[in-house]
Design a protein around this motif. Structure first.
Motif: not given
Length: 294
Positions: A152-181
């Motif tokens: 979650x903190x390093x996009x370059x870090x390789x992750x096995x499929x089973x560990x993605x169970x605990x990663x969530x992805x969102x298109x919302x800017x947490x600071x403003x609440x607006x939808x982000x690309x």
């Protein structure tokens, strides 16, 4: 397999076949070939579908299957699971269980999947918890969470499929609440906390109302013998990876592995008391030589 761990029959299915639909062809073949009057099937969650259970019920057979506790199918057991007062503990409280009966609806369908009959019957449910399993599952989840945090903190870090169970992805800017690309990754601690509630719990359902807790454990434990045979085939007998591609070559390869497994099991049965592992029997056979005596 039979009760002596000797393989009796095998069938090969395409790799993309769902486990649950492999059950009926095998049971029908067994009953037709050997004339069994009544079978009690032992299987894990992969075979536990309404179609399979209904087939067993309406054919007068029985089953001992493990039951999923998470998700929609397991919801009806949550009240029984999390009411600790209803459980019986052992002396050191490392194991607890509760056993009860429930009504289950069996549905018979015709060849066109049209429902032609419904019937409700009693079945037994055993829910148990083991501390050793709970500790192991908690440890595995901690490792997954550490990997998920790095991912979650390093996009370059390789992750096995089973560990993605605990990663969530969102298109919302947490600071403003607006939808982000921009995709925002975070560790799903809420899901991890919910999963932790199920650590160590296991459920087995059976049609056999005369089975007590000990008998259910004993019968379901037979499944480990089949799993052991799969491990022997895959590792010791090199059932995979396969280096053949045609259907007839794949079947031939697996028949050779099946025959080798049978020979190993026959030798083990003759020696008695599991004195030699499959690996040691294989090594002993590999060291033998033959010479023709004139």
């Amino acid at each position: 397999m039979d009760s002596n761990k000797l393989p009796v029959r095998m069938k090969v299915f395409p790799g993309n076949t769902s486990d649950s639909i492999t059950y009926l062809p095998m049971i029908e073949a067994l009953k037709n070939r050997y004339g069994y009057d009544r079978l009690i099937s032992v299987a894990d969650k992969g075979m536990n579908s309404t179609d399979n259970l209904s087939y067993i019920h309406f054919n007068g057979d029985g089953y001992v299957f493990s039951q999923i506790l998470k998700g929609k199918k397991g919801t009806r057991y949550h009240k029984n699971m999390f009411d600790d007062d209803e459980f019986t503990y052992n002396e050191d409280r490392s194991y607890k269980y509760r056993i009860f009966e429930e009504d289950f609806e069996y549905v018979q369908k015709d060849e066109n999947k049209k429902i032609i009959k419904k019937e409700t019957a009693k079945r037994k449910v055993l829910i148990y918890w083991k501390k050793s399993i709970a500790d192991r599952e908690a440890h595995k989840r901690e490792l997954k969470l550490k990997k998920a945090e790095k991912y979650a903190t390093n996009n370059a870090y390789g992750l096995k499929h089973d560990a993605t169970d605990y990663v969530k992805e969102a298109h919302i800017d947490s600071s403003t609440g607006a939808v982000s690309d921009k995709v925002v990754k975070a560790v799903d601690t809420e899901k991890a906390a919910n999963d932790a509630r199920f650590d160590g719990f296991f459920c087995i359902v059976t049609s056999e109302l005369d089975y007590d807790r000990a008998k259910i454990h004993e019968v379901y434990g037979e499944l480990s013998k089949i799993e052991e045979s799969f491990r022997i085939c895959k590792s010791d007998l090199n059932a995979r990876p396969m280096f053949v591609h045609k259907d007839e070559h794949i079947v031939a390869h697996l028949v050779i592995c099946f025959t080798a497994l049978l020979i190993i099991r026959l030798i083990g049965l003759k020696l008695g008391d599991n004195r030699l592992s499959a690996k040691r029997i294989q090594c002993a056979l590999a060291s033998f030589g033959c010479e023709e005596i004139a």
